[in-house]
Motif scaffolding. Structure first.
Motif, PDB file in Angstrom:
ATOM      1  N   CYS A 154       0.871  -1.175   0.000  1.00 29.96           N
ATOM      2  CA  CYS A 154       0.000   0.000   0.000  1.00 29.96           C
ATOM      3  C   CYS A 154       0.907   1.225   0.000  1.00 29.96           C
ATOM      4  O   CYS A 154       2.130   1.092  -0.068  1.00 29.96           O
ATOM      5  CB  CYS A 154      -1.002  -0.015   1.158  1.00 29.96           C
ATOM      6  SG  CYS A 154      -0.316   0.121   2.809  1.00 29.96           S
TER       7      CYS A 154
ATOM      8  N   ARG B 240      -3.240  -1.043   6.049  1.00 29.31           N
ATOM      9  CA  ARG B 240      -3.807  -2.214   5.364  1.00 29.31           C
ATOM     10  C   ARG B 240      -2.782  -3.309   5.103  1.00 29.31           C
ATOM     11  O   ARG B 240      -3.025  -4.482   5.399  1.00 29.31           O
ATOM     12  CB  ARG B 240      -4.446  -1.788   4.037  1.00 29.31           C
ATOM     13  CG  ARG B 240      -5.648  -0.892   4.206  1.00 29.31           C
ATOM     14  CD  ARG B 240      -6.040  -0.248   2.908  1.00 29.31           C
ATOM     15  NE  ARG B 240      -5.035   0.749   2.545  1.00 29.31           N
ATOM     16  CZ  ARG B 240      -5.180   1.631   1.562  1.00 29.31           C
ATOM     17  NH1 ARG B 240      -6.258   1.612   0.818  1.00 29.31           N
ATOM     18  NH2 ARG B 240      -4.249   2.519   1.305  1.00 29.31           N
TER      19      ARG B 240
ATOM     20  N   THR C  87      -1.865  -5.445  -4.171  1.00 31.42           N
ATOM     21  CA  THR C  87      -1.817  -3.999  -3.982  1.00 31.42           C
ATOM     22  C   THR C  87      -3.096  -3.531  -3.305  1.00 31.42           C
ATOM     23  O   THR C  87      -4.162  -4.129  -3.469  1.00 31.42           O
ATOM     24  CB  THR C  87      -1.627  -3.276  -5.334  1.00 31.42           C
ATOM     25  OG1 THR C  87      -2.691  -3.639  -6.216  1.00 31.42           O
ATOM     26  CG2 THR C  87      -0.292  -3.644  -5.959  1.00 31.42           C
ATOM     27  N   MET C  88      -2.940  -2.471  -2.542  1.00 33.77           N
ATOM     28  CA  MET C  88      -4.063  -1.907  -1.784  1.00 33.77           C
ATOM     29  C   MET C  88      -4.012  -0.392  -1.928  1.00 33.77           C
ATOM     30  O   MET C  88      -3.601   0.313  -1.007  1.00 33.77           O
ATOM     31  CB  MET C  88      -3.949  -2.306  -0.313  1.00 33.77           C
ATOM     32  CG  MET C  88      -3.900  -3.790  -0.096  1.00 33.77           C
ATOM     33  SD  MET C  88      -3.461  -4.131   1.616  1.00 33.77           S
ATOM     34  CE  MET C  88      -3.925  -5.839   1.712  1.00 33.77           C
ATOM     35  N   GLY C  89      -4.352   0.082  -3.102  1.00 29.70           N
ATOM     36  CA  GLY C  89      -4.435   1.523  -3.291  1.00 29.70           C
ATOM     37  C   GLY C  89      -3.125   2.219  -3.611  1.00 29.70           C
ATOM     38  O   GLY C  89      -3.007   3.407  -3.395  1.00 29.70           O
TER      39      GLY C  89
ATOM     40  N   GLY D 198      -1.841   2.197  -6.712  1.00 32.22           N
ATOM     41  CA  GLY D 198      -1.958   2.614  -8.112  1.00 32.22           C
ATOM     42  C   GLY D 198      -0.744   2.287  -8.949  1.00 32.22           C
ATOM     43  O   GLY D 198      -0.209   1.189  -8.899  1.00 32.22           O
TER      44      GLY D 198
ATOM     45  N   ASP E  74      -5.560  -6.704  -6.847  1.00 31.85           N
ATOM     46  CA  ASP E  74      -5.754  -5.377  -6.265  1.00 31.85           C
ATOM     47  C   ASP E  74      -6.954  -5.457  -5.335  1.00 31.85           C
ATOM     48  O   ASP E  74      -8.065  -5.730  -5.777  1.00 31.85           O
ATOM     49  CB  ASP E  74      -5.976  -4.322  -7.351  1.00 31.85           C
ATOM     50  CG  ASP E  74      -6.061  -2.924  -6.755  1.00 31.85           C
ATOM     51  OD1 ASP E  74      -5.253  -2.613  -5.857  1.00 31.85           O
ATOM     52  OD2 ASP E  74      -6.947  -2.153  -7.168  1.00 31.85           O
ATOM     53  N   TRP E  75      -6.690  -5.285  -4.060  1.00 36.03           N
ATOM     54  CA  TRP E  75      -7.754  -5.313  -3.059  1.00 36.03           C
ATOM     55  C   TRP E  75      -8.153  -3.877  -2.756  1.00 36.03           C
ATOM     56  O   TRP E  75      -7.385  -3.120  -2.153  1.00 36.03           O
ATOM     57  CB  TRP E  75      -7.287  -6.001  -1.781  1.00 36.03           C
ATOM     58  CG  TRP E  75      -7.105  -7.487  -1.900  1.00 36.03           C
ATOM     59  CD1 TRP E  75      -7.320  -8.269  -2.990  1.00 36.03           C
ATOM     60  CD2 TRP E  75      -6.648  -8.371  -0.873  1.00 36.03           C
ATOM     61  NE1 TRP E  75      -7.033  -9.582  -2.709  1.00 36.03           N
ATOM     62  CE2 TRP E  75      -6.622  -9.677  -1.412  1.00 36.03           C
ATOM     63  CE3 TRP E  75      -6.259  -8.189   0.445  1.00 36.03           C
ATOM     64  CZ2 TRP E  75      -6.233 -10.780  -0.675  1.00 36.03           C
ATOM     65  CZ3 TRP E  75      -5.865  -9.288   1.181  1.00 36.03           C
ATOM     66  CH2 TRP E  75      -5.862 -10.581   0.633  1.00 36.03           C
ATOM     67  N   GLU E  76      -9.347  -3.506  -3.207  1.00 38.91           N
ATOM     68  CA  GLU E  76      -9.847  -2.168  -2.906  1.00 38.91           C
ATOM     69  C   GLU E  76     -10.414  -2.181  -1.500  1.00 38.91           C
ATOM     70  O   GLU E  76     -11.415  -2.837  -1.223  1.00 38.91           O
ATOM     71  CB  GLU E  76     -10.910  -1.762  -3.921  1.00 38.91           C
ATOM     72  CG  GLU E  76     -10.319  -1.463  -5.280  1.00 38.91           C
ATOM     73  CD  GLU E  76     -11.320  -0.847  -6.228  1.00 38.91           C
ATOM     74  OE1 GLU E  76     -12.258  -0.161  -5.761  1.00 38.91           O
ATOM     75  OE2 GLU E  76     -11.163  -1.055  -7.435  1.00 38.91           O
ATOM     76  N   LEU E  77      -9.713  -1.485  -0.608  1.00 40.89           N
ATOM     77  CA  LEU E  77     -10.092  -1.421   0.799  1.00 40.89           C
ATOM     78  C   LEU E  77      -9.968   0.019   1.272  1.00 40.89           C
ATOM     79  O   LEU E  77      -9.054   0.729   0.853  1.00 40.89           O
ATOM     80  CB  LEU E  77      -9.155  -2.298   1.645  1.00 40.89           C
ATOM     81  CG  LEU E  77      -9.187  -3.784   1.368  1.00 40.89           C
ATOM     82  CD1 LEU E  77      -7.895  -4.446   1.803  1.00 40.89           C
ATOM     83  CD2 LEU E  77     -10.375  -4.409   2.088  1.00 40.89           C
ATOM     84  N   GLU E  78     -10.855   0.402   2.154  1.00 40.29           N
ATOM     85  CA  GLU E  78     -10.791   1.743   2.726  1.00 40.29           C
ATOM     86  C   GLU E  78      -9.469   1.926   3.474  1.00 40.29           C
ATOM     87  O   GLU E  78      -8.998   1.015   4.147  1.00 40.29           O
ATOM     88  CB  GLU E  78     -11.973   1.905   3.684  1.00 40.29           C
ATOM     89  CG  GLU E  78     -12.206   3.310   4.142  1.00 40.29           C
ATOM     90  CD  GLU E  78     -13.448   3.422   5.021  1.00 40.29           C
ATOM     91  OE1 GLU E  78     -13.608   4.504   5.603  1.00 40.29           O
ATOM     92  OE2 GLU E  78     -14.219   2.460   5.135  1.00 40.29           O
ATOM     93  N   ASP E  79      -8.873   3.100   3.348  1.00 40.94           N
ATOM     94  CA  ASP E  79      -7.621   3.409   4.037  1.00 40.94           C
ATOM     95  C   ASP E  79      -7.929   3.722   5.504  1.00 40.94           C
ATOM     96  O   ASP E  79      -8.754   4.585   5.790  1.00 40.94           O
ATOM     97  CB  ASP E  79      -6.950   4.614   3.360  1.00 40.94           C
ATOM     98  CG  ASP E  79      -5.554   4.884   3.866  1.00 40.94           C
ATOM     99  OD1 ASP E  79      -5.154   4.329   4.905  1.00 40.94           O
ATOM    100  OD2 ASP E  79      -4.859   5.682   3.214  1.00 40.94           O
TER     101      ASP E  79
END
Length: 134
Positions: free
Chosen positions: A10, A16, A81-83, A85, A98-103
């Motif tokens: 990240c 995360r 990857t977690m945000g 990019g 790519d795990w889209e997770l809230e920061d």
């Protein structure tokens, strides 16, 4: 079969990716080599992340944010990857998720617990996949 290696990435390696690495390391019990890194590592791990991980018996107090290196990506079988990019280098032959997770940055513990629990769910599913024979 060799031990699979998973790299969690990240931006700051302070939330995360640290939670994911600790959870996978715990559940895998040595069956997976686990690393985490950040494209722009923070100075310390988010204290609220340390708190919510302590609640489930995982101590992050000795961990610290680490910089993302080309070598770490090259060594990994799976890069999650977690945000981060475009900051994450891409190498042919690697498996990328790519795990889209809230920061969790700036959030109190009660807002981080659901993020931790979602990471735990995904980590368990990934481990089940890695444990399957080829």
């Amino acid at each position: 079969m060799s031990t699979p290696e998973v790299l969690f990435v990240c931006v700051h390696n302070a939330g995360r990716s640290q939670m994911a690495a600790a959870l996978l390391d715990h559940h895998a019990a040595g069956r997976v080599t686990v690393r985490s890194a950040g494209s722009a590592p923070a100075g310390t791990i988010n204290p609220a992340v340390v708190e919510v991980m302590n609640e489930i018996g995982l101590n992050l107090t000795k961990e610290f944010p680490k910089p993302l290196t080309t070598e770490a990506v090259e060594a990994a079988d799976v890069v999650i990857t977690m945000g981060c990019g475009d900051a994450c280098p891409v190498f042919p032959g690697k498996r990328y998720l790519d795990w889209e997770l809230e920061d969790p940055a700036g959030k109190p513990a009660e807002r981080i617990r659901p993020i931790r629990d979602e990471i735990d769910r995904r980590v368990r599913a990934l481990l089940a996949e890695l444990d399957r024979p080829e």
